[in-house]
Motif scaffolding. Structure first.
Motif, PDB file in Angstrom:
ATOM      1  N   CYS A 173      -3.868  13.937 -17.433  1.00  0.00           N
ATOM      2  CA  CYS A 173      -2.672  12.920 -17.043  1.00  0.00           C
ATOM      3  C   CYS A 173      -2.290  13.336 -15.566  1.00  0.00           C
ATOM      4  N   TYR A 174      -1.730  12.296 -14.928  1.00  0.00           N
ATOM      5  CA  TYR A 174      -1.226  12.530 -13.843  1.00  0.00           C
ATOM      6  C   TYR A 174       0.262  11.987 -13.621  1.00  0.00           C
ATOM      7  N   GLU A 175       0.889  12.832 -12.752  1.00  0.00           N
ATOM      8  CA  GLU A 175       2.457  12.232 -12.460  1.00  0.00           C
ATOM      9  C   GLU A 175       2.624  11.906 -10.863  1.00  0.00           C
ATOM     10  N   LYS A 176       3.381  10.944 -10.483  1.00  0.00           N
ATOM     11  CA  LYS A 176       3.578  10.858  -9.236  1.00  0.00           C
ATOM     12  C   LYS A 176       4.434  11.909  -8.456  1.00  0.00           C
ATOM     13  N   ALA A 177       4.221  12.169  -7.243  1.00  0.00           N
ATOM     14  CA  ALA A 177       4.763  13.416  -6.667  1.00  0.00           C
ATOM     15  C   ALA A 177       6.071  12.734  -5.694  1.00  0.00           C
ATOM     16  N   ALA A 178       6.698  13.370  -5.166  1.00  0.00           N
ATOM     17  CA  ALA A 178       8.006  13.076  -4.227  1.00  0.00           C
ATOM     18  C   ALA A 178       7.465  12.082  -3.255  1.00  0.00           C
ATOM     19  N   SER A 179       8.055  10.958  -2.951  1.00  0.00           N
ATOM     20  CA  SER A 179       7.697  10.103  -2.075  1.00  0.00           C
ATOM     21  C   SER A 179       7.901  10.587  -0.629  1.00  0.00           C
ATOM     22  N   VAL A 180       7.124  10.012   0.141  1.00  0.00           N
ATOM     23  CA  VAL A 180       7.077  10.292   1.728  1.00  0.00           C
ATOM     24  C   VAL A 180       7.992   9.231   2.277  1.00  0.00           C
ATOM     25  N   GLY A 181       9.079   9.508   3.126  1.00  0.00           N
ATOM     26  CA  GLY A 181       9.874   8.714   3.488  1.00  0.00           C
ATOM     27  C   GLY A 181       9.327   8.198   4.726  1.00  0.00           C
ATOM     28  N   ILE A 182       9.313   6.872   5.167  1.00  0.00           N
ATOM     29  CA  ILE A 182       8.798   6.256   6.526  1.00  0.00           C
ATOM     30  C   ILE A 182       9.929   5.447   7.288  1.00  0.00           C
ATOM     31  N   THR A 183      10.566   6.144   8.232  1.00  0.00           N
ATOM     32  CA  THR A 183      11.494   5.431   8.971  1.00  0.00           C
ATOM     33  C   THR A 183      10.944   4.521  10.296  1.00  0.00           C
ATOM     34  N   PHE A 216       2.451   3.296  -3.240  1.00  0.00           N
ATOM     35  CA  PHE A 216       3.281   4.044  -4.155  1.00  0.00           C
ATOM     36  C   PHE A 216       3.809   5.439  -3.648  1.00  0.00           C
ATOM     37  N   PRO A 217       2.791   6.125  -2.668  1.00  0.00           N
ATOM     38  CA  PRO A 217       3.373   7.337  -2.240  1.00  0.00           C
ATOM     39  C   PRO A 217       4.489   7.375  -1.202  1.00  0.00           C
ATOM     40  N   PHE A 218       4.943   6.108  -0.923  1.00  0.00           N
ATOM     41  CA  PHE A 218       5.473   6.036   0.286  1.00  0.00           C
ATOM     42  C   PHE A 218       7.014   5.174  -0.077  1.00  0.00           C
ATOM     43  N   GLN A 219       8.114   5.644   0.890  1.00  0.00           N
ATOM     44  CA  GLN A 219       9.152   4.718   0.949  1.00  0.00           C
ATOM     45  C   GLN A 219       9.506   3.956   2.250  1.00  0.00           C
ATOM     46  N   LEU A 220       9.079   2.615   2.075  1.00  0.00           N
ATOM     47  CA  LEU A 220       8.850   1.993   3.400  1.00  0.00           C
ATOM     48  C   LEU A 220      10.340   1.138   3.877  1.00  0.00           C
ATOM     49  N   PRO A 221      10.522   1.291   5.041  1.00  0.00           N
ATOM     50  CA  PRO A 221      11.756   0.669   5.259  1.00  0.00           C
ATOM     51  C   PRO A 221      11.915  -0.852   5.299  1.00  0.00           C
ATOM     52  N   VAL A 222      13.092  -1.491   5.201  1.00  0.00           N
ATOM     53  CA  VAL A 222      13.091  -2.911   4.900  1.00  0.00           C
ATOM     54  C   VAL A 222      13.258  -3.301   6.532  1.00  0.00           C
ATOM     55  N   ILE A 223      12.122  -4.168   7.032  1.00  0.00           N
ATOM     56  CA  ILE A 223      12.242  -4.665   8.641  1.00  0.00           C
ATOM     57  C   ILE A 223      11.881  -6.250   8.585  1.00  0.00           C
ATOM     58  N   THR A 224      12.243  -6.796   9.377  1.00  0.00           N
ATOM     59  CA  THR A 224      12.111  -8.209   9.432  1.00  0.00           C
ATOM     60  C   THR A 224      10.732  -8.759   9.794  1.00  0.00           C
ATOM     61  N   GLY A 225      10.408  -9.985   9.518  1.00  0.00           N
ATOM     62  CA  GLY A 225       9.156 -10.535  10.134  1.00  0.00           C
ATOM     63  C   GLY A 225       8.997 -10.524  11.745  1.00  0.00           C
ATOM     64  N   ASP A 226      10.344 -10.956  12.127  1.00  0.00           N
ATOM     65  CA  ASP A 226      10.429 -10.970  13.570  1.00  0.00           C
ATOM     66  C   ASP A 226      10.135  -9.586  14.313  1.00  0.00           C
ATOM     67  N   PHE A 227      10.704  -8.756  13.692  1.00  0.00           N
ATOM     68  CA  PHE A 227      10.246  -7.251  14.401  1.00  0.00           C
ATOM     69  C   PHE A 227       8.921  -7.011  14.168  1.00  0.00           C
ATOM     70  N   ILE A 228       8.250  -7.325  12.906  1.00  0.00           N
ATOM     71  CA  ILE A 228       6.864  -7.150  12.853  1.00  0.00           C
ATOM     72  C   ILE A 228       6.072  -7.754  13.902  1.00  0.00           C
ATOM     73  N   SER A 229       6.515  -8.924  14.288  1.00  0.00           N
ATOM     74  CA  SER A 229       5.520  -9.615  15.211  1.00  0.00           C
ATOM     75  C   SER A 229       5.766  -8.998  16.381  1.00  0.00           C
ATOM     76  N   LEU A 230       6.934  -8.395  16.702  1.00  0.00           N
ATOM     77  CA  LEU A 230       7.019  -7.839  18.019  1.00  0.00           C
ATOM     78  C   LEU A 230       6.026  -6.667  18.073  1.00  0.00           C
ATOM     79  N   CYS A 231       6.247  -5.905  17.137  1.00  0.00           N
ATOM     80  CA  CYS A 231       5.539  -4.644  16.955  1.00  0.00           C
ATOM     81  C   CYS A 231       3.777  -4.663  17.130  1.00  0.00           C
ATOM     82  N   SER A 232       3.254  -5.846  16.429  1.00  0.00           N
ATOM     83  CA  SER A 232       2.034  -6.076  16.592  1.00  0.00           C
ATOM     84  C   SER A 232       1.504  -7.760  16.881  1.00  0.00           C
ATOM     85  N   SER A 233       0.733  -7.398  17.811  1.00  0.00           N
ATOM     86  CA  SER A 233       0.222  -9.019  18.388  1.00  0.00           C
ATOM     87  C   SER A 233      -0.961  -9.429  17.188  1.00  0.00           C
ATOM     88  N   ARG A 234      -1.229  -8.683  16.176  1.00  0.00           N
ATOM     89  CA  ARG A 234      -2.325  -9.062  15.388  1.00  0.00           C
ATOM     90  C   ARG A 234      -1.947  -9.590  13.974  1.00  0.00           C
TER      91      ARG A 234
END
Length: 251
Positions: A173-183, A216-234
């Motif tokens: 059996c397996y359990e989840k470890a502590a989440s890795v925060g991403i800022t 599941f291993p991560f805590q992702l930040p809430v960001i907008t689609g506008d910001f994502i399109s600025l971060c990546s042209s892809r």
């Protein structure tokens, strides 16, 4: 018939995070693909897939070199994505590279992403999970084959090796470890892109990606689609409804 990365399994052994770290370090040092392969050939001959040191046969550590190619020699359509991951690695301490490795291996091996997705779904329902539970969900997508069970087992053992899953007191059996925060929103954007790369359709609702159980291993930040399109042209952002945003890979 050529097997696409969305069809192949490819996780043919447990993958240790220090191997990924070493590969990225060599890339940042400016080594060529040929030099990296040669270094890995020597290095992995002494690295057991369960961790620790010991002699290994060329056939087994050769499989690991193929997996590490997700970093040093990705598919052509993943090169720019990989280059952005490498830029982030250059600006981050090695101890923070785990999300980068997760994104890069997920994009190159969607099977890894799908094993993670089923693992995360089960962890949302219960505190402890087992290999058969994960496999039972995967076989709906990949079929009831021994190779699917074996490759999923290697992926799960890799999750344990990377410290995102833990062996529980109950054997098997397996359990989840502590989440890795991403800022860092640039890192979060790269992870969203890896999910799109791992999805055959190459698109997904932003809200769904934020809560994707494959992360599941991560805590992702809430960001907008506008910001994502600025971060990546892809990544293209398409709005539908009142507040919904769809992310899709640019053609």
């Amino acid at each position: 018939m050529m097997v696409t990365r969305h069809e192949k399994l490819g996780i043919k052994q447990t993958l240790q995070k220090p191997w990924m770290d070493k590969t990225v370090q060599m890339m940042l040092a400016g080594l060529s693909v040929k030099e990296i392969r040669a270094e890995l050939d020597e290095y992995l001959s002494t690295q057991k897939q369960s961790g620790g040191f010991g002699e290994r046969g060329k056939k087994t550590y050769g499989m690991a070199i193929s997996l590490l190619a997700a970093w040093y020699s990705p598919d052509v359509d993943l090169v720019n994505f990989r280059n952005d991951a490498l830029k982030l690695a250059r600006s981050m301490p090695i101890t923070d590279w785990l999300p980068l490795h997760w994104a890069v291996i997920s994009a190159s091996y969607p099977f890894w992403f799908n094993v993670a997705k089923q693992t995360g779904r089960l962890l949302n329902l219960q505190d402890q999970i087992t290999q058969p539970q994960i496999f039972n969900r995967l076989k709906e997508q990949y079929g009831d084959r021994e190779t699917v069970a074996r490759n999923s087992r290697y992926a799960v053992r890799s999750f344990v090796a990377w410290g995102v899953l833990k062996d529980s007191d109950t054997k098997g059996c397996y359990e989840k470890a502590a989440s890795v925060g991403i800022t860092d929103p640039n890192l979060a954007t790269l992870m969203f892109e890896s999910a799109l790369m791992a999805t055959l359709e190459g698109k997904g609702a932003l809200g769904t990606l934020l809560s994707n159980p494959a992360f599941f291993p991560f805590q992702l930040p809430v960001i907008t689609g506008d910001f994502i399109s600025l971060c990546s042209s892809r990544i293209e952002v398409v709005r539908y409804g009142l507040d919904d945003e769809l992310l899709k890979l640019s053609a």
